[in-house]
Design a protein around this motif. Sequence first.
Motif, mmCIF file in Angstrom:
data_model
loop_
_atom_site.group_PDB
_atom_site.id
_atom_site.type_symbol
_atom_site.label_atom_id
_atom_site.label_comp_id
_atom_site.label_asym_id
_atom_site.label_seq_id
_atom_site.Cartn_x
_atom_site.Cartn_y
_atom_site.Cartn_z
ATOM 1 N N ASP A 14 0.852 -1.068 0.080
ATOM 2 C CA ASP A 14 -0.027 -0.082 -0.080
ATOM 3 C C ASP A 14 0.812 1.429 0.094
ATOM 4 O O ASP A 14 1.730 1.374 0.943
ATOM 5 N N PHE A 41 6.211 3.841 -1.810
ATOM 6 C CA PHE A 41 7.332 4.820 -1.645
ATOM 7 C C PHE A 41 6.802 5.700 -0.488
ATOM 8 O O PHE A 41 7.781 5.821 0.404
ATOM 9 N N ALA A 63 4.506 10.332 -7.651
ATOM 10 C CA ALA A 63 4.867 8.825 -7.796
ATOM 11 C C ALA A 63 4.040 8.130 -6.703
ATOM 12 O O ALA A 63 3.256 6.820 -7.079
ATOM 13 N N SER A 64 3.814 8.323 -5.685
ATOM 14 C CA SER A 64 3.077 7.570 -4.491
ATOM 15 C C SER A 64 2.386 8.674 -3.570
ATOM 16 O O SER A 64 3.290 9.518 -3.308
ATOM 17 N N TYR A 108 -2.413 7.186 2.213
ATOM 18 C CA TYR A 108 -3.654 7.295 2.309
ATOM 19 C C TYR A 108 -4.277 8.455 2.823
ATOM 20 O O TYR A 108 -5.220 8.954 2.514
ATOM 21 N N ARG A 135 -4.399 10.878 0.028
ATOM 22 C CA ARG A 135 -5.553 10.241 -1.037
ATOM 23 C C ARG A 135 -6.876 11.034 -0.363
ATOM 24 O O ARG A 135 -7.670 10.945 -1.233
ATOM 25 N N ASP A 187 7.056 -3.547 -6.096
ATOM 26 C CA ASP A 187 6.183 -3.577 -4.551
ATOM 27 C C ASP A 187 5.009 -4.767 -4.829
ATOM 28 O O ASP A 187 4.258 -4.867 -4.041
ATOM 29 N N LYS A 218 -7.825 -1.977 -0.763
ATOM 30 C CA LYS A 218 -6.522 -1.407 -0.288
ATOM 31 C C LYS A 218 -7.120 -0.157 0.624
ATOM 32 O O LYS A 218 -8.073 0.432 0.781
ATOM 33 N N GLN A 235 8.515 8.937 -16.734
ATOM 34 C CA GLN A 235 7.592 8.279 -15.524
ATOM 35 C C GLN A 235 6.235 8.681 -15.615
ATOM 36 O O GLN A 235 5.357 7.909 -15.236
ATOM 37 N N ASP A 261 4.568 6.289 -17.918
ATOM 38 C CA ASP A 261 4.605 4.787 -17.321
ATOM 39 C C ASP A 261 3.327 4.996 -16.482
ATOM 40 O O ASP A 261 2.496 3.848 -16.595
ATOM 41 N N ARG A 262 2.979 6.008 -15.643
ATOM 42 C CA ARG A 262 1.899 5.815 -14.772
ATOM 43 C C ARG A 262 0.443 5.585 -15.556
ATOM 44 O O ARG A 262 -0.473 4.984 -15.213
ATOM 45 N N GLU A 271 0.250 2.203 -16.839
ATOM 46 C CA GLU A 271 -0.289 1.201 -15.807
ATOM 47 C C GLU A 271 -1.909 1.288 -15.564
ATOM 48 O O GLU A 271 -2.516 0.318 -15.436
#
Length: 385
Positions: free
Chosen positions: A12, A15, A44-45, A48, A51, A105, A159, A368, A371-372, A375
Amino acid sequence: MARRYILHLDFDAFFASVEEILDPALKGKPVIVGAPPGQRGVVASASYAARAFGVCSAMPTAQALRLCPQAIVLPPRHKVYQEYSARMMAILFEYTPLVEPLSLDEAFLDLTGCEARWGSPQELARELQERLEVELGLTASIGLASNKLVAKIASGLEKPRGFVLVPHGREAEFLAPLPVEKLWGVGEVTARSLSEMGVSTVGQLAALNATQLEARLGRRGLDVYRYARGLDDRAVVVERAEKSLSREVTFAEDVGDRKVLRKELLVLSESVALQLRKRGLRGRTIKLKLRYSDFETLTRQVTMGAPTDLAQVIFEQAARLLDKARDKKREVRLIGVGVSKFETEERQLSLFEGAGDGRVEKLRRLSQSVDRIRERYGDEAIRRG
Ligand code: TTP
Ligand code: MG
């Protein structure tokens, strides 16, 4: 035959969670790991706590800070994350050799037949989750199902600290209410095409027959047909330490046109670069492979001073090799690109810092964020303009 059990595990807010371990004062606070807003960086990360304010990965850091001004933005420290990743994988390998790492991860485990030694797959999964939290201080979410597709989707549903078990035979029912984009092979474009047919959930998708899907989506339609029913028989692939990474394509019709060859080279370079970044690898040697219509095959390679994981750099080198090596009077049947001579992250950092190459940094940030998006929405979401 023993029932197949595939487990998918994903940390979770990886990073951000590692940063919280290293500085416990951050725990519970909105933490963002990513490039600072001034450099048009992206998240990148996000923890929570961040979020909860609407912050999510791939969002520009500047926008994240507008949503959550008190967020703490930290630059990524890949070396540390790699260490945690290695520790996680080592724990997984204690249970089975059938571990397939997908990215830093996350991993698949094939737990088929593990009962004799470890108890039921559910018990094993719970134990794993607990151990990772106690020994590494990181929480993970787990999906457990009869195949990779369903396990991976399941791990993402609850999650953080999720645990979702999909019983055998209930795969289609489990997937039915989910949006079609959850399925592998269904990106933004496909989803739009399906929504024109009034299809937005996997259940609606599963009501279509194979012919309809093939007509709409081409060859991929048959995969999607199976996925919509929760069918997926791909094996957990145990990776050897990789020495090189490559992609190649055989043309439906032989090609003599330089433009077409270059275009394919770019697509292949992007695919190789994405795989490199997902594995945290960078390589110095770029290899081009060509096969002419008479099957004569040649390879050419070049080794650079600094390692790369960037599509643009790989493409430029490969395209140069193509122009030098190709016999323009002959048609090409197959073309491929590979990268090898991987270097460790540490050495890479110093090289890049030493180079002070603004263009490389800019390309990296762009890659980057690409990529995200990939994904999230699948490969088809982005093609270089
Ligand atoms: P994710 O598992 O996608 O994200 P996450 O662990 O931060 O959050 P979640 O709880 O939703 O799983 O990716 C793992 C890490 O990899 C993430 O912490 C940041 C990094 N990452 C990138 O830097 N670039 C990328 O394109 C992706 C997909 C991830
Ligand atoms: Mg994760």
